[in-house]
Design an enzyme around this catalytic site. Sequence first.
Site, short mmCIF file in Angstrom:
data_model
loop_
_atom_site.label_atom_id
_atom_site.label_comp_id
_atom_site.label_asym_id
_atom_site.label_seq_id
_atom_site.Cartn_x
_atom_site.Cartn_y
_atom_site.Cartn_z
N CYS A 167 10.16 -8.45 5.95
CA CYS A 167 9.94 -7.53 7.12
C CYS A 167 10.09 -8.48 8.13
CB CYS A 167 9.14 -6.78 7.23
SG CYS A 167 7.35 -7.60 7.70
N GLU A 193 3.83 -11.45 1.74
CA GLU A 193 4.33 -12.81 2.28
C GLU A 193 3.14 -13.25 3.12
OE1 GLU A 193 6.05 -9.87 2.11
OE2 GLU A 193 8.03 -10.25 1.97
N CYS A 237 1.42 -7.29 4.57
CA CYS A 237 2.48 -7.35 3.57
C CYS A 237 2.25 -8.65 2.67
CB CYS A 237 3.87 -7.86 4.29
SG CYS A 237 4.61 -6.59 5.00
N1 THU Z 1 5.83 -4.98 2.26
C1 THU Z 1 5.62 -6.31 1.95
O1 THU Z 1 4.60 -6.37 1.33
N2 THU Z 1 6.59 -7.06 2.38
C2 THU Z 1 7.52 -6.84 3.09
O2 THU Z 1 8.25 -7.82 3.72
C3 THU Z 1 8.17 -5.59 3.75
C4 THU Z 1 7.01 -4.52 3.04
C5 THU Z 1 4.86 -3.97 1.83
C6 THU Z 1 4.10 -3.37 2.84
C7 THU Z 1 3.86 -2.04 2.32
O3 THU Z 1 2.44 -2.10 1.69
C8 THU Z 1 4.70 -1.64 1.39
O4 THU Z 1 5.52 -2.93 1.33
C9 THU Z 1 5.78 -0.65 1.95
O5 THU Z 1 6.29 -1.02 3.18
#
Ligand code: THU
Length: 163
Positions: free
Chosen positions: A113, A76, A74
């Site tokens: 998340c 973050e 992710c």
């Molecule tokens: N994702 C993030 O970058 N941050 C989050 O807090 C939740 C999800 C990304 C992971 C993945 O590449 C895409 O979003 C779809 O889940």
Amino acid sequence: MIEKKKLSISFEEYSSVDELSKSDKILCLESVKAMSSSHSPYSGFRVGVAVQLESGKVVYGSNQENVAYPSGLCAERVALFTIGSTYPDDKIISMAITAQTDHFEIKEPVTSCGACLQVMAEYEKKQSSPINVLFYCRNGSIIRTEGIKSLLPFAFAETRLQK
Ligand code: THU
């Protein structure tokens, strides 16, 4: 006997970046730029993060996907681990998170998340001060919390490792 308990969390909601402090507004706009480096061919979901450090530096992160799905990360955590490894003694003041997808219009702020919240909690503990977190939706509102306690009230903490 069962005791029913309630926990209240607090956050602020803004309808426009113009209602934010100048520095928070700038950081939200910077998070939009961060999405350009997103590597998200599998989800088509781009996430961008801009982090303001005490020194004045701004560090960016974007989600980095992988054909072996769990190997991706992710936005973050990309940003936070960059800071942890590159600027370990610089305090994290604020972070802004935004997202976009080609598939539909995002109308609400995209919140982080659980794994990313846990990592935010770790860096708050490391620096002994809260992180100002902004979830920015360009076609909706902005959610702001002073510290991640409201986002992860039952966070796993170091005290659990002690007797
Ligand atoms: N994702 C993030 O970058 N941050 C989050 O807090 C939740 C999800 C990304 C992971 C993945 O590449 C895409 O979003 C779809 O889940």
